[in-house]
Design a protein around this motif. Structure first.
Motif, short mmCIF file in Angstrom:
data_model
loop_
_atom_site.label_atom_id
_atom_site.label_comp_id
_atom_site.label_asym_id
_atom_site.label_seq_id
_atom_site.Cartn_x
_atom_site.Cartn_y
_atom_site.Cartn_z
N LEU A 44 39.14 34.52 30.26
CA LEU A 44 39.96 35.08 31.35
C LEU A 44 39.42 34.63 32.71
O LEU A 44 40.19 34.29 33.61
CB LEU A 44 39.98 36.60 31.26
CG LEU A 44 40.72 37.34 32.40
CD1 LEU A 44 42.20 36.98 32.40
CD2 LEU A 44 40.54 38.85 32.27
N MET A 45 38.09 34.60 32.84
CA MET A 45 37.49 34.14 34.10
C MET A 45 37.90 32.70 34.40
O MET A 45 38.28 32.36 35.51
CB MET A 45 35.97 34.25 34.02
CG MET A 45 35.26 33.77 35.28
SD MET A 45 33.50 33.46 35.05
CE MET A 45 33.54 31.98 34.06
N LEU A 46 37.83 31.84 33.38
CA LEU A 46 38.20 30.43 33.58
C LEU A 46 39.68 30.28 33.93
O LEU A 46 40.05 29.48 34.79
CB LEU A 46 37.88 29.63 32.32
CG LEU A 46 36.40 29.41 32.02
CD1 LEU A 46 36.22 28.74 30.66
CD2 LEU A 46 35.75 28.56 33.11
N THR A 47 40.53 31.08 33.29
CA THR A 47 41.96 30.99 33.57
C THR A 47 42.27 31.49 34.97
O THR A 47 43.13 30.93 35.67
CB THR A 47 42.76 31.82 32.54
OG1 THR A 47 42.29 31.52 31.23
CG2 THR A 47 44.23 31.50 32.62
N ALA A 92 43.59 29.97 40.57
CA ALA A 92 43.19 29.84 41.98
C ALA A 92 43.32 28.40 42.48
O ALA A 92 43.36 28.15 43.68
CB ALA A 92 41.75 30.32 42.15
N GLY A 93 43.35 27.44 41.54
CA GLY A 93 43.49 26.04 41.94
C GLY A 93 42.18 25.32 42.14
O GLY A 93 42.12 24.35 42.91
N TYR A 142 40.95 35.86 43.70
CA TYR A 142 40.78 35.29 42.35
C TYR A 142 39.30 35.27 41.97
O TYR A 142 38.93 35.58 40.83
CB TYR A 142 41.33 33.87 42.29
CG TYR A 142 42.84 33.78 42.30
CD1 TYR A 142 43.61 34.45 41.37
CD2 TYR A 142 43.49 33.00 43.25
CE1 TYR A 142 44.98 34.36 41.37
CE2 TYR A 142 44.88 32.89 43.26
CZ TYR A 142 45.61 33.58 42.32
OH TYR A 142 46.97 33.48 42.33
N LEU A 143 38.46 34.88 42.92
CA LEU A 143 37.02 34.86 42.65
C LEU A 143 36.50 36.27 42.39
O LEU A 143 35.64 36.47 41.54
CB LEU A 143 36.27 34.24 43.85
CG LEU A 143 36.36 32.73 43.96
CD1 LEU A 143 35.72 32.26 45.27
CD2 LEU A 143 35.67 32.04 42.80
N ARG A 144 37.06 37.26 43.11
CA ARG A 144 36.64 38.64 42.88
C ARG A 144 37.03 39.09 41.47
O ARG A 144 36.24 39.75 40.78
CB ARG A 144 37.29 39.55 43.93
CG ARG A 144 36.83 41.01 43.82
CD ARG A 144 37.44 41.87 44.89
NE ARG A 144 38.89 41.89 44.78
CZ ARG A 144 39.69 42.56 45.62
NH1 ARG A 144 39.17 43.22 46.63
NH2 ARG A 144 41.00 42.54 45.45
#
Length: 319
Positions: free
Chosen positions: A218-221, A226-227, A267-269
């Motif tokens: 999920l983190m990678l997706t 986020a691009g 997205y990073l959060r």
């Protein structure tokens, strides 16, 4: 008339799914969705009738009367949730289940996107570009202070729709490519969140105790959505910026690139919450490590596609 009937059928098909839970919030979301979509469809019909009244041409793909072009652009913007007609979308998603929110973010955007593609040469380019830039800015800005995952995905959708519509006048195929890749990543994220029953950030923080591998993917997706290079989500943004520079719209390309940093923050959060941090207080949700949620069989197929399609970029450059 055919476009209007199609959009109305599209609207009526999703209404039972939104109101299925019979919760007051779901009924409110259903009412908002129906009123907004019916008004947008009527505006599209009015646009075609105005053009027919003034020019004798009923085909909406050949609009030549400027007020009709303006009305058509506004109608499709309301359908898609472009700024400043975006207010209904986060509220409707928040009142829906995760699977219904997935349908609203992807499948239900396909009919208005199709109409946008076939009428792109008749739309008002200045108005469309302005709404696209505002959508990218507002999608990132409003997503910063959200803790509900459905609202965050709603503002993410608004931002991505802005990226799709800004390039449609110059290269409609890029809009389709961006829509397909956005759909791929969004389906993967929503199915993962549905498996872990993630509705807010504290639940997301605790989900790794139940499904550590699923939280990692999920983190990678999310980073792909986020691009960030070298993930799949970087591909449409790269090609859109490249096309805008080819069209000598360097200032516009620079503006949307800088505005996308706002979206990157939340997205990073989300990625940070899904794998690295823990809730500040002991949570009962962390004790569910023994609970086995059935994993959707599509997730193992969609996640690699959502993160590793960038090597196919040389094939896409022929667009």
């Amino acid at each position: 008339m055919a476009a209007w009937i199609g959009l109305e059928i599209n609207t009526l098909s999703i209404i039972p799914l939104i109101s299925k839970s019979h919760h007051p919030r779901a009924i409110e979301a259903t009412t908002k969705y129906f009123l907004v979509q019916a008004a947008a469809s009527t505006l599209l019909l009015f646009s075609g009738m105005t053009n027919a009244w003034c020019t004798g041409q009923w085909d909406i793909t050949q609009l030549s009367y400027p007020p009709s072009c303006l009305l058509l652009t506004a109608a499709i913007a309301i359908k898609l949730g472009l700024t400043p007609f975006h207010f209904w979308f986060p509220e409707v998603l928040q009142g829906s289940s995760l699977i219904t929110a997935l349908l609203l973010s992807t499948v239900m955007k396909l009919p208005p996107t199709t109409i946008l593609l076939i009428t792109s040469h008749s739309l008002n380019p200045t108005l469309l570009a302005s709404m696209s830039i505002m959508s990218i800015a507002l999608g990132g800005w409003m997503g910063l202070n959200q803790t509900q995952t459905r609202k965050i995905m709603a503002f993410s959708s608004i931002s991505h729709i802005g990226w799709m519509t800004i390039i449609i006048i110059y290269n409609p195929k890029l809009t389709l490519l961006a829509f397909y890749i956005y759909t791929l990543m969004t389906v993967s994220i929503f199915l993962t969140m549905n498996t872990t029953n993630t509705l807010n950030l504290p639940t997301l923080m605790a989900s790794w105790t139940k499904t550590p591998m699923l939280s990692t993917t999920l983190m990678l997706t999310l980073l792909s959505l986020a691009g960030l290079p070298p993930l799949t989500g970087f591909l449409p943004k790269w090609l859109i910026i490249q096309e805008l520079i080819k069209q000598e719209l360097t200032s516009m390309a620079t503006t949307i690139s800088l505005l996308s940093l706002l979206s990157l923050f939340f997205y990073l959060r989300l990625a940070y919450c899904s794998t690295i941090t823990l809730p500040p207080n002991p949570s009962n949700k962390m004790k569910q490590w023994s609970t086995k949620n059935p994993t959707n069989s599509l997730i193992p197929m969609l996640t690699p596609l959502s993160t590793s399609l960038l090597p196919l970029a040389p094939m896409m450059l022929t667009i």
